[in-house]
Design a protein around this motif. Structure first.
Motif, PDB file in Angstrom:
ATOM      1  N   TYR A 195      20.111   2.425  -2.250  1.00 32.39           N
ATOM      2  CA  TYR A 195      19.251   3.567  -2.526  1.00 32.39           C
ATOM      3  C   TYR A 195      17.805   3.113  -2.705  1.00 32.39           C
ATOM      4  N   GLY A 196      17.621   2.026  -3.433  1.00 31.41           N
ATOM      5  CA  GLY A 196      16.285   1.463  -3.623  1.00 31.41           C
ATOM      6  C   GLY A 196      15.681   1.007  -2.307  1.00 31.41           C
ATOM      7  N   VAL A 197      16.505   0.334  -1.495  1.00 30.23           N
ATOM      8  CA  VAL A 197      16.016  -0.138  -0.207  1.00 30.23           C
ATOM      9  C   VAL A 197      15.587   1.047   0.657  1.00 30.23           C
ATOM     10  N   ILE A 212       5.998   5.543  -5.138  1.00 31.52           N
ATOM     11  CA  ILE A 212       7.412   5.749  -4.830  1.00 31.52           C
ATOM     12  C   ILE A 212       8.050   4.441  -4.369  1.00 31.52           C
ATOM     13  N   SER A 213       7.314   3.713  -3.549  1.00 33.46           N
ATOM     14  CA  SER A 213       7.817   2.433  -3.082  1.00 33.46           C
ATOM     15  C   SER A 213       8.079   1.502  -4.280  1.00 33.46           C
ATOM     16  N   LEU A 246       9.509   4.997   3.842  1.00 32.86           N
ATOM     17  CA  LEU A 246       8.087   5.274   3.949  1.00 32.86           C
ATOM     18  C   LEU A 246       7.416   4.360   4.965  1.00 32.86           C
ATOM     19  N   LEU A 247       8.078   3.220   5.245  1.00 33.93           N
ATOM     20  CA  LEU A 247       7.555   2.328   6.277  1.00 33.93           C
ATOM     21  C   LEU A 247       7.580   3.023   7.624  1.00 33.93           C
ATOM     22  N   VAL A 306      -0.126  15.055  -9.449  1.00 32.00           N
ATOM     23  CA  VAL A 306       1.116  14.295  -9.468  1.00 32.00           C
ATOM     24  C   VAL A 306       1.728  14.360 -10.860  1.00 32.00           C
ATOM     25  N   GLY A 308      11.276   2.414  -5.879  1.00 34.42           N
ATOM     26  CA  GLY A 308      12.360   1.834  -5.089  1.00 34.42           C
ATOM     27  C   GLY A 308      12.546   0.365  -5.404  1.00 34.42           C
ATOM     28  N   MET A 309      11.444  -0.355  -5.484  1.00 32.60           N
ATOM     29  CA  MET A 309      11.496  -1.790  -5.807  1.00 32.60           C
ATOM     30  C   MET A 309      12.113  -2.002  -7.183  1.00 32.60           C
ATOM     31  N   VAL A 350       8.171  13.051  -1.908  1.00 35.19           N
ATOM     32  CA  VAL A 350       7.411  12.142  -1.060  1.00 35.19           C
ATOM     33  C   VAL A 350       8.221  11.714   0.165  1.00 35.19           C
ATOM     34  N   PRO A 363       2.535  -2.980   2.873  1.00 33.69           N
ATOM     35  CA  PRO A 363       2.579  -2.055   4.010  1.00 33.69           C
ATOM     36  C   PRO A 363       1.830  -0.748   3.762  1.00 33.69           C
ATOM     37  N   TYR A 364       1.541  -0.445   2.499  1.00 34.39           N
ATOM     38  CA  TYR A 364       0.982   0.872   2.204  1.00 34.39           C
ATOM     39  C   TYR A 364      -0.476   0.808   1.758  1.00 34.39           C
ATOM     40  N   MET A 417       5.470  15.546   1.464  1.00 29.84           N
ATOM     41  CA  MET A 417       4.952  16.405   0.403  1.00 29.84           C
ATOM     42  C   MET A 417       4.077  17.542   0.914  1.00 29.84           C
ATOM     43  N   LEU A 440      14.426   3.894  -0.391  1.00 29.91           N
ATOM     44  CA  LEU A 440      13.143   4.388  -0.893  1.00 29.91           C
ATOM     45  C   LEU A 440      11.985   3.533  -0.404  1.00 29.91           C
ATOM     46  N   VAL A 441      12.168   2.204  -0.441  1.00 32.26           N
ATOM     47  CA  VAL A 441      11.078   1.323  -0.040  1.00 32.26           C
ATOM     48  C   VAL A 441      10.816   1.422   1.460  1.00 32.26           C
ATOM     49  N   ASP A 484      -1.846   7.149   1.078  1.00 32.04           N
ATOM     50  CA  ASP A 484      -2.121   7.965  -0.098  1.00 32.04           C
ATOM     51  C   ASP A 484      -1.555   7.237  -1.325  1.00 32.04           C
ATOM     52  N   GLU A 485      -2.238   7.377  -2.468  1.00 31.19           N
ATOM     53  CA  GLU A 485      -1.854   6.560  -3.622  1.00 31.19           C
ATOM     54  C   GLU A 485      -0.449   6.847  -4.149  1.00 31.19           C
ATOM     55  N   ILE A 486       0.104   7.989  -3.800  1.00 34.82           N
ATOM     56  CA  ILE A 486       1.439   8.305  -4.317  1.00 34.82           C
ATOM     57  C   ILE A 486       2.522   7.516  -3.573  1.00 34.82           C
ATOM     58  N   ILE A 487       2.222   7.065  -2.359  1.00 33.53           N
ATOM     59  CA  ILE A 487       3.246   6.368  -1.569  1.00 33.53           C
ATOM     60  C   ILE A 487       3.650   5.037  -2.214  1.00 33.53           C
TER      61      ILE A 487
END
Lengths: 317, 293, 382
Positions: free
Chosen positions: A284-286, B98-99, A292-293, A55, B102-103, A249, B87-88, A253, A288-289, B92-95
């Motif tokens: 944009y932030g929302v 990224i979250s 992934l959900l 990473v 975003g926060m 991500v 939620p994560y 990935m 990203l969060v 994987d630790e990279i998720i």
């Protein structure tokens, strides 16, 4: 579904090729070009993160080294674009190589922080080495990219050029990912200890991946510089590295096309959100969060359920 | 004599870094999670506290301000954990990385929308002037910061190593499965970890506020970076390491700025961090974990 | 690879849809010379770290346009503003520039705020022949004889540096000057111009250092170094936000020197520093209490519309907008017309002076006010 699957890729290529012909507005063409450039850079990071699980949180540095190399060679030394372009790839690859040899001894988060720190150092060099980089003034007046006498001086030409490079890169990467080298990458990703036990020189493979990735990021940087016509250290700050990671991500990935999709989305979405003015970056932030959900593996997951240790094409290790 | 001033400046700055890094490294220790929005929790708390303390109540005593800041940060930190990280847990630790980014964007832009762009300037009523002796002059608040960081670190250490809950936290950090078999509820411990870790950042918020009296949305990102660097320097997940790393970073920055050039402050701090890692891949005080390649 | 192909299909669909959407959006141009509203654009940092400056642009431009429309507009046609948010990031600035340039309805652009963002936009405006006027970007190399579409209505760093050095050395009689500046294109050219003229005037520069623009909050180290050189003036090539922090921390440390900053200090936010900023010297192209009917009218109208005081950046954006509106009036509602008319402006009266562009399309015609902070206000230095 089957037919769709079969024709997805050709359809995509045809759509992309038609894009600048159908969409004549230069602004949307610009988003197209930017998407291609960032897809290239994100794919380079995807190689590192997705295949070898390294990473890098400082990839904007290699992107920036490529951009500066190409920009300075063409403006200050008066070299043609193709020379700047080639040197940009080689030099950022070389820096990646020299950096990775000592640093790849670090693991996990330590490695990420070292790359982040490298990104900051690189940016500070761009800012403070005034004799070379013009310091905070940046490099203005970068010429258009050109193939010998053919100048890529319109958005349409630039789109086809960057798209062709992206396609070439993806073709190369897909070959790589299925080659013995690629399978070894994935083996290292899944279980580095097992790989070492099998006699794989893990460090050498990691260094290879890092060098390759840095070189490709530098390629993207060169394209960026000649398209922007003006670059400044500001573009290559740590947050840009995080954005590149986010592209990888969010798109997925482990998949070849994941970083591409991520790059297109994260380049286009903020532009499409322009109407929302002040709320743009918040949303944009929302995104990203929450993206992934819905799909924790990224939009295109593509991670094999079990690792295939038997290469298909009869390749031997 | 300037050199003594430099030391105090560096240590005070380092004390702030240490507080933020301590929370960060605690969270990392328990969850193996890189909390990218930790600096933004620090920043957002600053805005809330300034709104409460300065604009609503006027001059509250500084001790009260400190407690309010810690409480606010603690709640905010737990909320962030719920939204961006819970939620994560299995990912994987990279998720979560990224979250977390975003926060961080969300908090920064919320601050921008609520309190407007630009820097807010204010002052907490600390009631301490400058200290001068032997021809040198030191900002009194810097001494307070230094003292306060030391006291907070000591209390924190007591909590972590001498109380039942502290032991539960450490047990969860060491081996979550075994800990849960011993009747420790991991989710509760995680929440607690975020609460305490963020409260430390809240303490830093109050101290930074007292010293500089300014807050702006981007402050969180730069402070967060410093905290990451400090905890890496000291060794991730190592509490003493975070404090040592923070102080070291503060002193390093001040001395680079005074004897080399301010322009290179960040570059040299980061360069030294890379060097330290090359010599000691797990940080200065980090234990070598089993070599997993 | 199987899963990836299925999603590849979805990806194709998504791209296809957005392509069609983009295509529709792209074709919706409409004719530029028709009747209806006339569109001009304001580009600057509307979000992100520099958002306060984008807001200042917005207010200044809005006031100018609404007054223009109230007086009947251009032959009865109203002018409306579209905004472009560049986040003060060169990459975004180029995107915004292309967006505005591609929209044939946009006849002129007022922006961008920083030299960095402006430099990223210039190649695009120039290529697409869109008149652009920056109210603030002051980098000396920004305009040139050959960029025909680029205007600047503020002065350059060189002129401001000359004025400030004269203020510091000849008027305030400061002979030992330390200089700290933010390491951006603006800060660098600002400080180097000041240094050049200060030395020409016979002052000794005891320290000349930059600090990185990385949003730090602690400047104690740099200031301790300043203190070691014992200056009688500390000149800050800073934005008001760090300037305020620098001055506060310097005073806390017991630095015995006066402080001077550039016109960037001319901001309401700077005065929030209270006692810390008392006695700080600065200059500005705008002084709200100047004995000038244009300034008085602007200040009153602004206060009535926004219920807060007009600031320096409001005034600059307002004046650039006036120049564009005058361009429309004299040259017609086309890009070419506006450019040609603006180039010929000769002593066009605005709040901060009389606009007249030189051969590089710089407006070098504006007078500086030398100011000092007294009683929580900017007052002229006597």
């Amino acid at each position: 579904m089957n037919a769709l699957r079969k024709y997805a890729l050709p359809l995509l290529v045809v759509l992309a090729l038609l894009f600048p012909l159908v969409v004549t507005n230069a602004y949307y063409q610009r988003i197209g070009v930017m998407s291609c450039i960032f897809a290239i850079v994100a794919s380079s990071l995807g190689l590192l993160v997705g295949q070898v699980k390294l990473v890098s949180a400082g990839h904007a540095a290699f992107f920036g080294i490529g951009a500066y190399t190409s920009a300075l060679l063409t403006t200050k030394a008066g070299m043609p674009f193709l020379v700047g372009f080639a040197v940009a790839i080689v030099l950022s690859g070389l820096v990646g190589f020299l950096f990775s040899v000592p640093v790849l001894r670090l693991k996990g988060h330590y490695l990420s922080m070292a790359t982040l720190a490298f990104g900051i150092v690189a940016q500070m060099v761009m800012l403070n080495w005034e004799g070379l980089t013009n310091g905070p003034n940046g490099v203005p007046g970068i010429p258009f990219a050109s193939l010998f006498a053919f100048e890529l001086n319109t958005d349409v030409r630039m789109f086809y050029f960057t798209f062709a490079l992206l396609a070439l890169l993806l073709w190369g990467l897909s070959r790589l990912y299925r080659s013995p080298v690629g399978l070894t990458f994935q083996l290292i990703r899944e279980d580095a200890v097992a790989a070492a036990t099998l006699g794989v020189n893990v460090t050498r493979y990691k260094v290879t991946a890092f060098t390759l990735s840095a070189g490709i990021a530098g390629l993207g940087g060169s394209l960026f510089a000649h398209y922007m016509a003006y670059i400044n250290y500001d573009t290559f700050y740590p947050l840009e590295s995080f954005m590149l990671l986010a592209m990888v991500v969010v798109g997925g990935m482990y998949s070849l096309f994941g970083p591409v999709l991520g790059a297109v989305l994260l380049t286009a979405v903020p532009e499409l959100l322009r109407g929302l003015a002040d709320y743009r970056m918040l949303i944009y932030g929302v995104v990203l969060v929450s993206v992934l959900l819905l799909r924790p593996q990224g939009i295109l997951s593509g991670r094999p359920k079990h690792l295939e240790l038997r290469p298909k094409e009869g390749a031997k290790r | 004599m300037l050199i003594l001033e430099q030391w105090i400046n560096g240590l005070a700055l380092g004390g702030v870094y240490a507080l933020i890094a301590l929370g960060f490294t605690l969270i990392f220790g328990v969850l193996k999670l890189f909390h990218m929005a930790h600096g933004d929790v620090f920043m957002f708390t600053g805005y809330i506290v300034v709104s409460i303390v300065v604009f609503a109540f006027g001059g509250l005593p500084f001790f009260v301000v400190l407690l309010i800041a810690m409480a606010v940060a603690s709640l905010l930190g737990m909320a962030v954990e719920r939204v961006a990280f819970r939620p994560y847990r299995q990912s994987d630790e990279i998720i979560p990385l990224i979250s977390g980014i975003g926060m961080s964007l969300i908090l920064q832009n919320l601050a921008l929308l609520i309190w407007g762009p630009g820097q807010i300037n204010y002052s907490f009523n600390v009631g301490i002037g400058n200290v001068s002796f032997g021809g040198i002059q030191i900002t009194g608040i810097r001494l307070v910061i230094l003292a306060a960081s030391i006291v907070i670190v000591l209390i924190f250490n007591y909590w972590l190593y001498r109380t039942r809950t502290g032991r539960a936290v450490r047990a969860t950090a060491a081996d979550p499965q075994t800990a849960s078999m011993m009747g420790i509820r991991p989710e509760l411990i995680i929440l607690l970890t975020f609460g305490v870790g963020s409260a430390l950042a809240g303490a830093a918020t109050a101290l930074v506020g007292a010293l500089y009296g300014a807050i702006y949305p981007a402050l969180g990102f730069s402070m967060g970076l410093k905290a990451f660097a400090a905890s890496i320097l000291g060794g991730l997940g190592n509490m003493t390491g975070a404090v040592v790393g923070g102080l070291l970073l503060g002193v390093l920055e001040v001395f680079t700025a005074s004897y080399i050039n301010v322009a290179y402050q960040d570059a040299i701090a980061m360069g030294i961090m890379i060097l330290v890692l090359l010599i000691r891949p797990n940080g200065l005080l980090g234990k070598a974990v089993e070599d997993k390649l | 690879m199987r899963g990836s192909k299925r999603w590849g299909a979805v990806l194709a669909a998504v791209l296809g849809v957005s392509l069609v959407a983009a295509g529709c959006g792209g074709q919706g141009g409409g004719s530029a010379s028709g009747e209806g509203d006339i569109t001009i654009a304001v580009a600057g940092p509307m979000s992100g770290d520099g958002a306060e400056y984008g807001k200042a642009f917005k207010e200044g431009a809005e006031l100018a346009v609404s007054q223009f429309n109230d007086k009947g507009g251009y032959n009865g046609r109203k002018v409306k503003i579209v905004y472009g948010d560049d986040k003060n990031d060169p990459k975004e600035a180029a995107n915004v520039a292309q967006k505005l340039a591609s929209d044939k309805n946009v006849l002129a652009v007022i922006g961008h705020w920083s030299s960095t963002a402006t430099l990223a936009g210039i190649p695009i405006y120039e290529r697409n022949k869109v008149p652009m006027i920056t109210p603030t970007a002051s980098h000396p190399d920004l305009t040139s004889e050959s960029t025909k579409w680029i205007f600047r209505s503020s002065t350059t760093q060189d002129m401001e540096g000359k004025n400030l050095a004269d203020f510091a050395v000849n008027k305030l009689n400061k002979k030992k000057i330390a200089i700290l500046y933010i390491n951006t294109d603006w800060g660098k050219s600002n400080a180097s111009a000041f240094k050049k003229y200060a030395e020409q005037n016979g002052a000794q520069v005891t320290l000349y250092d930059s600090y990185p623009p990385s949003q730090s909050i602690d400047y104690s180290s740099a200031l301790t170094k300043v203190k070691g050189t014992n200056p009688d003036l500390l000149y800050l090539g800073s934005l008001y936000s760090e300037g305020l922090l620098l001055i506060k921390q310097a005073k806390d440390m017991g630095l015995k020197a006066d402080f001077m900053g550039a016109s960037t200090f001319d901001s309401e936010g700077f005065l929030k520093g209270g006692a810390a900023v008392e006695g700080v010297y600065l200059d500005s192209l705008f002084y709200p209490e100047a004995d000038n009917p244009r300034v008085k009218a602007f200040v009153a109208d602004f206060k009535a519309k926004y219920s807060h005081d007009a600031g320096y950046f409001n005034a600059l954006a307002h004046d650039s907008t006036l120049a564009v509106l005058e361009g429309i009036k004299q040259g017609g509602a086309t890009r070419q017309g506006i450019r040609d008319a603006m180039e010929k402006l000769n002593g066009f009266p605005v709040v901060t002076g009389d606009i007249k562009f030189d051969s590089k399309r710089d407006d070098t015609n504006k007078p500086y006010y030398n100011l000092v902070v007294k009683g929580g206000k900017f007052v002229p230095y006597q």
